[in-house]
Design a protein around this motif. Structure first.
Motif, PDB file in Angstrom:
ATOM      1  N   GLU A 207      22.315  41.446  49.950  1.00  0.00           N
ATOM      2  CA  GLU A 207      22.145  42.688  50.688  1.00  0.00           C
ATOM      3  C   GLU A 207      23.379  42.988  51.544  1.00  0.00           C
ATOM      4  O   GLU A 207      23.904  44.102  51.531  1.00  0.00           O
ATOM      5  CB  GLU A 207      20.910  42.566  51.577  1.00  0.00           C
ATOM      6  CG  GLU A 207      20.531  43.846  52.281  1.00  0.00           C
ATOM      7  CD  GLU A 207      19.270  43.661  53.120  1.00  0.00           C
ATOM      8  OE1 GLU A 207      18.296  43.078  52.599  1.00  0.00           O
ATOM      9  OE2 GLU A 207      19.293  44.056  54.294  1.00  0.00           O
ATOM     10  N   GLY A 208      23.841  41.984  52.261  1.00  0.00           N
ATOM     11  CA  GLY A 208      25.005  42.180  53.120  1.00  0.00           C
ATOM     12  C   GLY A 208      26.246  42.534  52.318  1.00  0.00           C
ATOM     13  O   GLY A 208      27.000  43.441  52.682  1.00  0.00           O
ATOM     14  N   ALA A 209      26.468  41.818  51.229  1.00  0.00           N
ATOM     15  CA  ALA A 209      27.651  42.068  50.397  1.00  0.00           C
ATOM     16  C   ALA A 209      27.591  43.470  49.797  1.00  0.00           C
ATOM     17  O   ALA A 209      28.598  44.170  49.715  1.00  0.00           O
ATOM     18  CB  ALA A 209      27.745  41.016  49.293  1.00  0.00           C
ATOM     19  N   ALA A 210      26.383  43.889  49.399  1.00  0.00           N
ATOM     20  CA  ALA A 210      26.241  45.207  48.776  1.00  0.00           C
ATOM     21  C   ALA A 210      26.459  46.320  49.796  1.00  0.00           C
ATOM     22  O   ALA A 210      27.173  47.287  49.532  1.00  0.00           O
ATOM     23  CB  ALA A 210      24.861  45.349  48.135  1.00  0.00           C
TER      24      ALA A 210
ATOM     25  N   GLU B 143      31.446  44.029  50.102  1.00  0.00           N
ATOM     26  CA  GLU B 143      32.294  42.861  50.313  1.00  0.00           C
ATOM     27  C   GLU B 143      31.878  41.705  49.404  1.00  0.00           C
ATOM     28  O   GLU B 143      31.143  40.792  49.819  1.00  0.00           O
ATOM     29  CB  GLU B 143      32.219  42.423  51.787  1.00  0.00           C
ATOM     30  CG  GLU B 143      32.861  43.434  52.717  1.00  0.00           C
ATOM     31  CD  GLU B 143      32.902  42.967  54.171  1.00  0.00           C
ATOM     32  OE1 GLU B 143      32.218  41.978  54.509  1.00  0.00           O
ATOM     33  OE2 GLU B 143      33.614  43.604  54.952  1.00  0.00           O
ATOM     34  N   PRO B 144      32.382  41.722  48.172  1.00  0.00           N
ATOM     35  CA  PRO B 144      32.033  40.655  47.226  1.00  0.00           C
ATOM     36  C   PRO B 144      32.414  39.257  47.709  1.00  0.00           C
ATOM     37  O   PRO B 144      31.819  38.277  47.266  1.00  0.00           O
ATOM     38  CB  PRO B 144      32.842  41.010  45.975  1.00  0.00           C
ATOM     39  CG  PRO B 144      33.116  42.463  46.085  1.00  0.00           C
ATOM     40  CD  PRO B 144      33.221  42.742  47.560  1.00  0.00           C
ATOM     41  N   HIS B 145      33.376  39.163  48.611  1.00  0.00           N
ATOM     42  CA  HIS B 145      33.797  37.825  49.032  1.00  0.00           C
ATOM     43  C   HIS B 145      32.680  37.082  49.750  1.00  0.00           C
ATOM     44  O   HIS B 145      32.694  35.859  49.824  1.00  0.00           O
ATOM     45  CB  HIS B 145      35.056  37.892  49.901  1.00  0.00           C
ATOM     46  CG  HIS B 145      34.830  38.427  51.276  1.00  0.00           C
ATOM     47  ND1 HIS B 145      34.886  39.769  51.571  1.00  0.00           N
ATOM     48  CD2 HIS B 145      34.519  37.811  52.432  1.00  0.00           C
ATOM     49  CE1 HIS B 145      34.643  39.939  52.860  1.00  0.00           C
ATOM     50  NE2 HIS B 145      34.406  38.774  53.412  1.00  0.00           N
TER      51      HIS B 145
ATOM     52  N   VAL C  18      38.057  38.427  43.801  1.00  0.00           N
ATOM     53  CA  VAL C  18      37.076  38.935  44.774  1.00  0.00           C
ATOM     54  C   VAL C  18      36.851  37.968  45.923  1.00  0.00           C
ATOM     55  O   VAL C  18      35.967  38.157  46.747  1.00  0.00           O
ATOM     56  CB  VAL C  18      35.721  39.277  44.109  1.00  0.00           C
ATOM     57  CG1 VAL C  18      35.899  40.384  43.087  1.00  0.00           C
ATOM     58  CG2 VAL C  18      35.066  38.053  43.490  1.00  0.00           C
ATOM     59  N   MET C  19      37.670  36.933  45.992  1.00  0.00           N
ATOM     60  CA  MET C  19      37.504  35.903  47.012  1.00  0.00           C
ATOM     61  C   MET C  19      37.932  36.406  48.396  1.00  0.00           C
ATOM     62  O   MET C  19      37.556  35.842  49.403  1.00  0.00           O
ATOM     63  CB  MET C  19      38.355  34.703  46.607  1.00  0.00           C
ATOM     64  CG  MET C  19      37.810  33.361  46.987  1.00  0.00           C
ATOM     65  SD  MET C  19      38.620  32.036  46.057  1.00  0.00           S
ATOM     66  CE  MET C  19      40.345  32.301  46.367  1.00  0.00           C
ATOM     67  N   ARG C  20      38.748  37.463  48.399  1.00  0.00           N
ATOM     68  CA  ARG C  20      39.276  37.986  49.666  1.00  0.00           C
ATOM     69  C   ARG C  20      38.749  39.396  49.907  1.00  0.00           C
ATOM     70  O   ARG C  20      38.471  40.136  48.980  1.00  0.00           O
ATOM     71  CB  ARG C  20      40.805  38.049  49.611  1.00  0.00           C
ATOM     72  CG  ARG C  20      41.458  36.744  49.280  1.00  0.00           C
ATOM     73  CD  ARG C  20      41.534  35.843  50.480  1.00  0.00           C
ATOM     74  NE  ARG C  20      42.089  34.554  50.117  1.00  0.00           N
ATOM     75  CZ  ARG C  20      41.427  33.410  50.234  1.00  0.00           C
ATOM     76  NH1 ARG C  20      40.199  33.376  50.690  1.00  0.00           N
ATOM     77  NH2 ARG C  20      41.991  32.269  49.903  1.00  0.00           N
ATOM     78  N   ARG C  21      38.676  39.759  51.169  1.00  0.00           N
ATOM     79  CA  ARG C  21      38.346  41.147  51.504  1.00  0.00           C
ATOM     80  C   ARG C  21      39.351  42.065  50.822  1.00  0.00           C
ATOM     81  O   ARG C  21      40.530  41.747  50.737  1.00  0.00           O
ATOM     82  CB  ARG C  21      38.412  41.356  53.020  1.00  0.00           C
ATOM     83  CG  ARG C  21      37.344  40.623  53.771  1.00  0.00           C
ATOM     84  CD  ARG C  21      37.665  40.594  55.247  1.00  0.00           C
ATOM     85  NE  ARG C  21      37.840  41.956  55.778  1.00  0.00           N
ATOM     86  CZ  ARG C  21      38.137  42.216  57.035  1.00  0.00           C
ATOM     87  NH1 ARG C  21      38.306  41.225  57.875  1.00  0.00           N
ATOM     88  NH2 ARG C  21      38.249  43.448  57.448  1.00  0.00           N
TER      89      ARG C  21
END
Length: 598
Positions: free
Chosen positions: A530-533, A537-539, A450-453
């Motif tokens: 919030e942004g990742a959700a 984007e888990p990265h 999950v380190m990358r888009r």
RNA sequence: GCCCUCGUAGCUCAGGGGAUAGAGCAACCGCCUCCUAAGCGGUAGGUCGCAGGUUCAAUUCCUGCCGAGGGCGCCA
């Protein structure tokens, strides 16, 4: 993005600016500004610009018919007083910069310690039901490393949505009905016949992996020759396979004839038994594999059950009634070109069998009927051509296709010793997820995936994932957590109290630049979640964790925590406890452990 | 041919309308009498693929081109 009802510093500032705008609007100054204007607050890049900035005056200058800096000044004048804001200034072309008080940062520590695992979680999703379907690999063999990326990515997207307040339903769609499953059953049976002593040429289109031998061996061990047939009878009348010595053969016709032979010679019940044995063995393996990878589902949805329930026929009927279906050359076609697809698609073949696409239409219709407000599919990028036709089908059925979001995950390419690891599904030479977990461990696999888009092609460096060094980002972050634990153990050894004082007592002693940097990083966590959700984007989480770990390691190197000054020591212990909590929350969100020692 | 994704430091990648474009690795120079050196600091490294357009502001959005990868079946 709309302002969130969250409790983050950012959302509090958004609220202040929104109030100032409301005041100006009340004075009739913002007649042409839309009432639902979303205030943008961003972190400043340069500390000289304070902590946060808003471009509101620049964005609204034109509709307000004012110069940006003049509007900025009016906004600043109208800004309600707040204990968290230390200074407000107008800068550059009209940015409004905010500098927060030290108290605002200090107050963060008791908040983090009190909320514990909930720090960073919010109610943004307001309990809306969202379904996340991911992996859904055909149960014709073990999961490979390509599925692993979808599994890790999907699991984190689901957990992120849950963290921001959605009610999440994780689902695996089991393709247990198609021709591929018949090929698997037949492959198992042919291997079984070989174990019985029959001699035969294994079809080039059959499944050749060792796991097929294993299933066949179970059948042979438990049932002896009960399922045996004469190989000569099995292959009688079967058209030739396509192989090197027979280039004119037809491998598809060959395997289809073998499937028919298996069904004929075994009869319905015994064929079904072999079929189920293969399916269940592999599905159990996939389920266990994913569970060990920290990936669990609320539901395993069977394609066969969907078909048997009549849902597929119902979907076709609905399409027909709506006038989007026509017959041509004996087959039934869905006019998907009316809905943006590049060509029409067959939903029922000449031989009367419905296609995989027909099942997919029924499945997605069913998803929406189950009442999910959002439906998220996570597919391998090789399926991108499917998006227009599935969405097209939903539109044709009169459903809201926008409720379906398809996220595409690119494949991962493994590197070992600087060399690309060659993989070929056809020959059965692929690296399984289980092998990867065994080689690099669950934590490294989850983190790296999950380190990358997701839309980025990924180079998965096996050597780096295994290395116990600073180069390895997993260890880097985990080590920060282990270090906090280590400090606490040391404190206990020295008989220093580890239990911190309550509230903001002593926290004004945290005056070092490293401490302030750490507090700023801690304050960002709710924004990161919030942004990742919201962007799936888990990265963003892994990037944040590396930054937080870096801030901590820097602090660790620069200052002693277990100092003789009891008040300072207390303040520092509280700070690192807060760091520990956020590291745990972040690692937990991506399915990586937070070890006490390394 | 059509469609999708991607072109940012030597490498792997962040950033994705906003102020001086960042990190890790690799290179070079430093830091353990000290809570784990699986750590930290510093130096060097960029025409954000190219060309137009929109905008107060473009590496970011739009169009075209170039380059890389992938997808385009009465397969699943």
């Amino acid at each position: 993005m709309l302002p969130s009802p969250g409790h983050s510093m950012k959302s509090k500032l958004q609220e202040l600016v929104a109030q100032a705008l409301a005041t100006l609007a009340g004075q009739g100054l913002l007649a042409e500004v839309p009432a639902d204007h979303a205030v943008q607050i961003e972190r400043t890049r340069d500390p000289a610009h304070g902590d946060f900035a808003t471009n509101t005056a620049l964005v609204l200058a034109k509709p307000a018919r004012m110069k940006p800096r003049d509007l900025a000044q009016r906004l600043v004048d109208a800004l309600p007083a707040s204990p968290m804001v230390a200074a407000v200034e107008i800068a550059g072309p009209g940015f409004i910069n905010f500098r927060l008080t030290e108290d605002a940062y200090h107050a963060l520590i008791p908040e983090i310690l009190a909320r514990g695992p909930d720090y960073g979680r919010s109610q943004l999703g307001a309990g809306k039901r969202v379904q996340v379907e991911f992996v859904s690999a055909n149960p014709t063999g073990p999961l490979h490393v390509g599925h692993g990326r979808g599994a890790a990515y999907g699991a984190v997207v689901a957990d992120l949505l849950a963290a921001v307040g959605y009610s999440v339903h994780r689902e695996y769609y089991v393709n247990d009905a198609g021709r591929q499953m018949d090929i698997l059953a037949t492959s198992v049976w042919l291997r079984y016949l070989e174990l019985c002593g029959e001699s035969l040429g294994f079809p080039s289109n059959g499944y050749k992996g060792d796991y097929v031998w294993d299933i066949a061996a179970t059948l042979h061990r438990e049932h002896g020759d009960d399922y045996r047939a004469d190989a000569l009878k099995v292959f009688r009348g079967v058209p030739p396979d396509q192989r090197d010595d027979e280039p004119d053969g037809d491998k598809e016709a060959h395997i289809d004839a073998l499937i028919a032979a298996a069904k004929r010679l075994l009869g319905d019940n015994r064929y079904r038994f072999v079929f189920e044995l293969g399916l269940n063995t592999i599905l159990d393996d996939i389920r266990a594999d994913l569970h060990e990878f920290g990936v669990d589902y609320q539901e395993w949805y069977s394609e066969r059950a969907l078909t048997e329930s009549g849902a597929v026929n119902k979907a076709i009927e609905r399409l027909r009634e709506a006038g989007h279906v026509y017959e041509q050359a004996g087959a039934l076609w869905f006019r998907s070109t009316d809905f943006g697809d590049e060509k029409d698609r067959v939903i029922e073949r000449e031989n009367g069998q419905t296609t995989y696409f027909a099942s997919d239409i029924a499945y997605h219709m069913d998803k929406l009927e189950r009442g999910f407000e959002r439906v998220i599919d996570i597919w391998g990028a090789d399926h991108h051509g499917y998006v227009p036709r599935v969405k097209g089908a939903l539109k044709a059925l009169g459903d809201d296709a926008d409720r379906l979001e398809v996220l595409l995950v690119q494949f991962a390419v493994l590197y070992r010793g600087g060399e690309k690891v060659q993989m070929s599904t056809r020959s059965g030479e692929f690296v399984t997820l289980r092998q990867l977990r065994k080689e690099v461990g669950r934590d490294a696999a989850r983190f790296f995936y999950v380190m990358r888009r997701c839309e980025q092609h990924m180079d998965f460096d096996l050597d780096l994932a295994k290395s116990q060094s600073a180069d390895n980002p997993v260890y880097y972050v985990q080590y920060a957590h282990a270090r906090v634990e280590s400090v606490l153990r040391q404190a206990a050894d020295k008989c220093m109290p580890v239990e911190p004082s309550r509230g903001t007592v002593n926290l004004q002693r945290l005056s070092e630049a490293h401490e302030q940097a750490l507090l700023r990083s801690l304050s960002r966590w709710p924004e990161v979640v919030e942004g990742a959700a919201m962007t799936a984007e888990p990265h963003q989480v892994t990037n944040y964790l590396r930054e937080l770990a870096n801030d901590f390691h820097t602090y660790y190197n620069a200052h002693q925590f277990l100092v003789d000054d009891a008040e300072l020591r207390d303040a520092r212990i509280k700070l690192i406890l807060a760091v520990r909590q956020v590291l745990r929350n972040g690692l937990g969100l991506i399915g990586v452990s937070a070890p006490d020692r390394m």
